[in-house]
Design a protein around this motif. Structure first.
Motif, PDB file in Angstrom:
ATOM      1  N   VAL A  55       0.838  -1.186   0.023  1.00 45.14           N
ATOM      2  CA  VAL A  55      -0.097  -0.008   0.039  1.00 45.14           C
ATOM      3  C   VAL A  55       0.863   1.141  -0.012  1.00 45.14           C
ATOM      4  N   PRO A  56       0.962   1.961  -0.940  1.00 45.00           N
ATOM      5  CA  PRO A  56       1.633   3.438  -1.111  1.00 45.00           C
ATOM      6  C   PRO A  56       1.459   4.192   0.024  1.00 45.00           C
ATOM      7  N   ASP A  57       2.235   5.146   0.385  1.00 47.80           N
ATOM      8  CA  ASP A  57       2.274   6.010   1.267  1.00 47.80           C
ATOM      9  C   ASP A  57       1.600   7.162   0.439  1.00 47.80           C
ATOM     10  N   LEU A  58       0.498   7.477   0.531  1.00 50.14           N
ATOM     11  CA  LEU A  58      -0.236   8.589  -0.105  1.00 50.14           C
ATOM     12  C   LEU A  58      -0.476   9.951   0.445  1.00 50.14           C
ATOM     13  N   ARG A  59       0.278  10.070   1.629  1.00 51.90           N
ATOM     14  CA  ARG A  59       0.097  11.158   2.400  1.00 51.90           C
ATOM     15  C   ARG A  59      -1.304  11.628   2.677  1.00 51.90           C
ATOM     16  N   LEU A  60      -1.931  10.749   3.322  1.00 52.84           N
ATOM     17  CA  LEU A  60      -3.440  10.896   3.471  1.00 52.84           C
ATOM     18  C   LEU A  60      -3.595  12.028   4.182  1.00 52.84           C
ATOM     19  N   LYS A  61      -4.644  12.761   3.745  1.00 52.61           N
ATOM     20  CA  LYS A  61      -5.239  14.021   4.515  1.00 52.61           C
ATOM     21  C   LYS A  61      -5.565  13.724   5.821  1.00 52.61           C
ATOM     22  N   ARG A  62      -5.471  14.578   6.803  1.00 52.56           N
ATOM     23  CA  ARG A  62      -6.037  14.531   8.138  1.00 52.56           C
ATOM     24  C   ARG A  62      -6.615  15.901   8.545  1.00 52.56           C
ATOM     25  N   GLU A  63      -7.826  15.814   8.688  1.00 48.72           N
ATOM     26  CA  GLU A  63      -8.654  17.185   9.137  1.00 48.72           C
ATOM     27  C   GLU A  63      -8.991  17.016  10.479  1.00 48.72           C
ATOM     28  N   THR A  64      -9.315  18.123  11.047  1.00 48.89           N
ATOM     29  CA  THR A  64      -9.757  18.470  12.510  1.00 48.89           C
ATOM     30  C   THR A  64     -11.165  18.709  12.761  1.00 48.89           C
ATOM     31  N   SER A 114     -12.197  17.507   0.321  1.00 43.80           N
ATOM     32  CA  SER A 114     -11.958  16.891   1.685  1.00 43.80           C
ATOM     33  C   SER A 114     -11.451  15.634   1.867  1.00 43.80           C
ATOM     34  N   ALA A 115     -11.214  15.200   3.260  1.00 44.32           N
ATOM     35  CA  ALA A 115     -10.713  13.973   3.642  1.00 44.32           C
ATOM     36  C   ALA A 115     -11.838  12.706   3.067  1.00 44.32           C
ATOM     37  N   VAL A 116     -12.831  13.261   2.827  1.00 43.72           N
ATOM     38  CA  VAL A 116     -13.782  12.273   2.343  1.00 43.72           C
ATOM     39  C   VAL A 116     -14.107  12.390   0.926  1.00 43.72           C
ATOM     40  N   LEU A 117     -13.340  13.299   0.253  1.00 48.12           N
ATOM     41  CA  LEU A 117     -13.202  13.580  -1.126  1.00 48.12           C
ATOM     42  C   LEU A 117     -14.541  14.183  -1.716  1.00 48.12           C
ATOM     43  N   ASP A 118     -15.134  15.088  -1.002  1.00 50.89           N
ATOM     44  CA  ASP A 118     -16.145  15.818  -1.150  1.00 50.89           C
ATOM     45  C   ASP A 118     -15.629  17.210  -1.495  1.00 50.89           C
ATOM     46  N   ASP A 119     -16.570  17.983  -2.210  1.00 54.71           N
ATOM     47  CA  ASP A 119     -15.946  19.169  -2.733  1.00 54.71           C
ATOM     48  C   ASP A 119     -15.992  20.293  -1.259  1.00 54.71           C
ATOM     49  N   ALA A 120     -14.924  20.698  -0.926  1.00 51.68           N
ATOM     50  CA  ALA A 120     -15.023  21.567   0.259  1.00 51.68           C
ATOM     51  C   ALA A 120     -14.916  23.079   0.013  1.00 51.68           C
ATOM     52  N   GLY A 121     -15.236  23.159  -1.235  1.00 47.55           N
ATOM     53  CA  GLY A 121     -15.168  24.683  -1.652  1.00 47.55           C
ATOM     54  C   GLY A 121     -16.362  25.652  -1.226  1.00 47.55           C
ATOM     55  N   GLU A 122     -16.386  26.785  -1.466  1.00 51.33           N
ATOM     56  CA  GLU A 122     -17.292  27.642  -0.849  1.00 51.33           C
ATOM     57  C   GLU A 122     -18.539  27.602  -1.545  1.00 51.33           C
ATOM     58  N   VAL A 123     -19.664  27.822  -0.822  1.00 53.46           N
ATOM     59  CA  VAL A 123     -21.078  27.737  -1.313  1.00 53.46           C
ATOM     60  C   VAL A 123     -21.432  29.111  -1.338  1.00 53.46           C
TER      61      VAL A 123
END
Lengths: 383, 492
Positions: free
Chosen positions: B56-65, B442-451
């Motif tokens: 499993v490659p190290d894909l530098r997984l995003k970590r959000e708070t 985002s970490a869940v691959l959702d569009d985290a942009g502005e609305v």
């Protein structure tokens, strides 16, 4: 013997035992494993389903159905050219009365393999509610299919079909993922709707949902199902085991207990499936190895993984998050992405994304017992 | 000692032999010329190309708070520290798919499209389907992206044209699942764009997970779509959670309305769409006064309006399709109910304003993007779209265009391997520069942009950011909930 046999090179000489720490109450660890892949005759290495039936082991793959003769290791396979209605086999169950093999076909409906012939039920010729079938279970004279648009039940004697959806069952969503029958109850694992229990005697449904009803948190560990997106449910010894993509849990009829990677020995919270051996022992198919809770009462686990760069593997025995023992061995799992599990007698069968593993349970015992630690810290010495 | 000497001899022999070897062929570039990649993506590509089937490659997984920019006062069970938080660490794919070789016998590079483009029976309405108007636009946007990619040389590694494999999202009896199975196995594609209906989208992604194929969604704004922990699922459009947060902040924090009435469609779009409005109202201390559901396709909403009137609400929120939203608005106004009227993004359409007429003035809707933004990418897209289809692009076309371009980009970078296509999209270090604006995952691959909020003013929709409308919001914490002290503890 065409198939590859790897037996862990264990060294437990008397001297080593004498040097080992005092015996602890430890679970059984599988150290003898066989592997099967395409090279051994499987139609495909991507294993979606395994079902043990005495001396026979049925294997559902992304490219066909296989049967392994446990005594000889010989593999026979069927693909669409041989009459298998669809190539992707995602679930298998055996009718104990007839020996017929029932197959869940992922996009192909439901099939029965009997006397060398495949019979086929699908949306257009039966009451099967959808052709994307994730799981199948035989219950008395009925066969149940967990489909992506509800559950279907066929009476094998009368040919009558019943469809269960949100209209006649407490399905908040209809996306069925797994089905299991035992001791008078059918359990459906429903994506987005937790677990549904159907009592055969009373013909009544009961639902198990995540009490906090929130997707992004588990408010309390032991308040119910860890998440409504469930992938499997097994009912054994009046204990309900549930797997999800967010952790796993156990319900004994009175108390729930959740298990996460952060508080137990399960290799990952992402669980594709499960197989419960008893009320005290269950196995989980995670995306990072095979996790077996060997003694639920003490939260004692054995997690099996293979080394990605060599033909070796290991088992980590832990209680809560404390590692009690690390057992290194030869190759155990063909791959760490686990999809399906079955147990039969002392043995365990594990379908992975790249081959099948058969753990041979010589000397298997349930629960934990006092035994010396298995000394394999230095494999080079063992060799 | 002997083995060591032998090894040294071997090393020596190979070392002497090395200069005699023929020069290796010129190295192929990691990514074809003309495909934009940054150093981060190149590093990811190197890593996924280097792994064997068991690694499993190290894909530098995003970590959000913090999940989904949720302020502390809108968090569920805010006074309690939860035992576990999900969706903060990026999902990963740990299977062997990265080593599946690229097939050699292809004539085209197929990408799947599933969307409601032909009339059928709808589960949501219990009768005629209702989302074709949106699906047809979605198909147009996707088609334009494919045509443009082909005009630039198609799949550049092999000079193969892209082909859009199109199926109708029938929706009846879970047929979406059957269609995705076809895309995965019998008429295989490399990735899929779709769909709009939330129930069908959920069915599709369950199949995609099992079959291991990327499912990019550009039209389903149901928050739970992405809350499934599936590493193969992505979305390039702002969701109802984000639009709901902004709307409730506007309604309650800015405008100080206290009694909200909700009227919504009884389908999944309405049920899940208002969830954040309903929950946030309660968490801010002003529970929704009344929530009324209706069956899609009705003409008479007097029952719902009677109840709203009895509840004496300050503002009304509608979540449903444009047609129903407009009819309800007109019937409200005819009744003399002039409360502010808020809608889901589907109201921002000609159908709504044509049906609502003068009543549309002042209506506010959540909106996943800003079509009036000074975005040269959108201007260029708009010109090309108008030229191709002789009409203005709207939300579903624009987001499908972005989503399809993301898929095409990932195919160009990763090559023809479904797992690598997933990895490249999931790990993109910079937001996607879309026609609809920047799209950060985002970490869940959702569009985290502005609305945005859209307001119908003097015959046209205008779009406003949170800043433009000076909408206050609650405190967004920088620590995970499980790492925070309880509210009472912090006060101490």
């Amino acid at each position: 013997m065409k198939f590859l046999t790897t037996t862990a090179l264990l060294l437990i000489p008397a001297v080593a035992c004498a040097q080992a720490p005092a015996a602890k109450k430890l679970p059984y660890v599988y150290t003898k494993w066989k592997q099967f892949t395409k090279a051994d005759g499987l139609p495909n290495d991507h294993i979606f389903a395994v079902k043990s039936d005495g001396d026979r082991l049925w294997v559902g793959t992304e490219g066909g159905l296989a049967l392994i003769d446990k005594k000889t290791g010989k593999v026979k396979s069927w693909t669409e050219k041989d009459g298998l209605p669809f190539r992707v086999v995602t679930g298998i169950d055996i009718d104990p009365k007839t020996g017929d093999v029932w197959l869940a076909l992922f996009g192909g409906g439901l099939a029965r393999f009997s006397a060398g012939r495949f019979d086929h039920w699908h949306q257009l010729n039966s009451g099967l509610v959808n052709d994307v079938v994730y799981g199948v279970a035989v219950e008395n004279n009925n066969v149940w299919a967990a489909t992506t648009a509800g559950a279907s039940r066929m009476n094998m004697v009368t040919g009558e079909w019943t469809i269960f959806t949100e209209k006649n069952a407490p399905m908040e969503e209809i996306w069925n993922y797994g089905v299991h029958y035992r001791d008078g109850k059918v359990h459906l694992a429903v994506w987005g709707s937790g677990v549904l229990e159907y009592d055969i005697a009373t013909e009544r449904w009961k639902d198990y949902l995540d009490p906090d009803a929130e997707m992004e948190i588990d408010l309390y560990r032991d308040d119910g199902i860890v998440h409504v997106i469930t992938t499997g449910a097994n009912y054994v010894d009046k204990v309900l085991w549930v797997s999800t993509y967010f952790g796993v849990c156990r319900y004994d009829g009175r108390n729930w207990r959740a298990f996460y990677n952060m508080d137990s020995g399960i290799p990952s919270d992402f669980n594709n499936n499960l197989r419960a051996r008893s009320g005290n022992e269950a196995w989980f198919a995670t995306d990072k190895g095979l996790g077996g809770i060997m003694d639920a009462a003490t939260n004692t686990w054995v997690a099996y993984t293979r080394d990605p760069k060599s033909n070796t593997g290991k088992a980590i025995v832990s209680r809560d998050k404390t590692v009690l023992e690390t057992v290194e061995m030869g190759l155990n799992l063909p791959h760490n992405y686990i999809i399906a599990i079955d147990t039969d007698g002392n043995d365990i069968f594990v379908g992975t994304a790249k081959g099948l593993a058969w753990g041979i349970g010589d000397g298997y015992y349930a629960g934990v017992k006092e035994r010396p630690r298995i000394i394999t810290e230095n494999r080079s010495k063992a060799k | 000692m002997k083995p060591l000497l032998l090894a040294l001899l071997c090393v020596s022999l190979f070392a002497e032999d090395a200069p005699k070897k023929a020069s290796p062929p010129a190295k192929q570039p990691l990514v074809p010329a003309g495909v934009e990649v940054d150093a981060g993506t190149l590093e990811i590509l190197r890593r996924i190309n280097a792994v064997g089937p068991y690694e499993v490659p190290d894909l530098r997984l995003k970590r959000e708070t913090n999940y989904a920019h949720t302020s502390t006062d809108l968090e569920p069970y805010g006074g309690i520290k939860p035992y576990k938080e999900h969706f903060l660490t990026q999902m990963e794919y740990t299977g062997p798919g990265r080593t599946i070789p690229e097939p050699t016998d292809l004539k085209t590079v197929k990408i799947g499209f599933i969307g409601p483009i032909q009339s059928t029976v709808s589960i949501a309405t219990g009768g005629k389907s209702h989302e074709e108007a949106l699906g047809v636009k979605m198909l147009a946007g996707a088609r334009l992206a494919i045509e443009e990619a082909n005009a630039k040389g198609g799949y550049l590694r092999r000079k193969l044209p892209f082909e859009l494999a199109v199926v109708n999202d029938n929706g009846l009896w879970g047929s979406t699942g059957n269609e995705v199975v076809k895309f995965a196995y019998t008429e295989p594609v490399w990735a899929i764009l779709g769909t709009i209906d939330s129930a069908n989208s959920h069915i599709a992604i369950r199949v995609a997970l099992k079959a291991e194929i990327v499912m990019m969604n550009s039209g389903d704004t149901d928050p739970t779509f992405i809350e499934t922990n599936i590493p193969w699922t992505m979305r390039c459009i702002g969701d109802d959670r984000q639009m709901g947060y902004m709307m409730i902040d506007y309604i309650m924090r800015k405008m100080q309305y206290k009694r909200i009435g909700i009227v919504r469609s009884s389908n999944r779009y309405g049920r899940f769409g208002v969830r954040e409005i309903r929950d946030s109202s309660r968490r801010l201390g002003h529970p929704v006064a009344i929530e009324m559901a209706y069956k899609v396709g009705l003409d008479d909403y007097s029952l719902q309006i009677d109840r709203l009137q009895e509840a004496n609400v300050d503002a009304i929120v509608h979540w449903g399709d444009a047609r129903e939203g407009a009819i309800i608005l007109k019937q409200l106004r005819a009744r003399g109910m002039n409360q502010p009227y808020f809608c889901s993004d589907r109201a921002v359409s000609k159908e709504f304003t044509n049906l609502a007429g003068a009543a549309a003035e002042g209506v506010i809707a959540g909106f996943p993007w800003d079509p009036e933004a000074r975005n040269p990418r959108f201007d260029a897209f708009r010109e090309r779209y108008k030229k191709r289809f002789n009409e203005e692009p709207e939300t579903y076309a624009a987001h499908a265009y972005d989503g399809m371009n993301m898929l095409i980009w990932a195919v160009q970078v990763a090559g023809l391997n479904r797992a690598k296509i997933r990895d490249i999209l999931a790990t993109r270090s910079k937001p996607w520069p879309g026609a609809t604006g920047d799209i950060p995952f985002s970490a869940v691959l959702d569009d985290a942009g502005e609305v945005f909020l859209a307001r119908f003013e003097k015959g046209a929709w205008h779009y406003y950011s949170r800043e433009q409308l000076q909408i206050p919001r609650g405190y967004i914490p920088v620590r995970e909930r499980v790492a925070r002290g309880l509210e009472t503890e912090e006060k101490k």
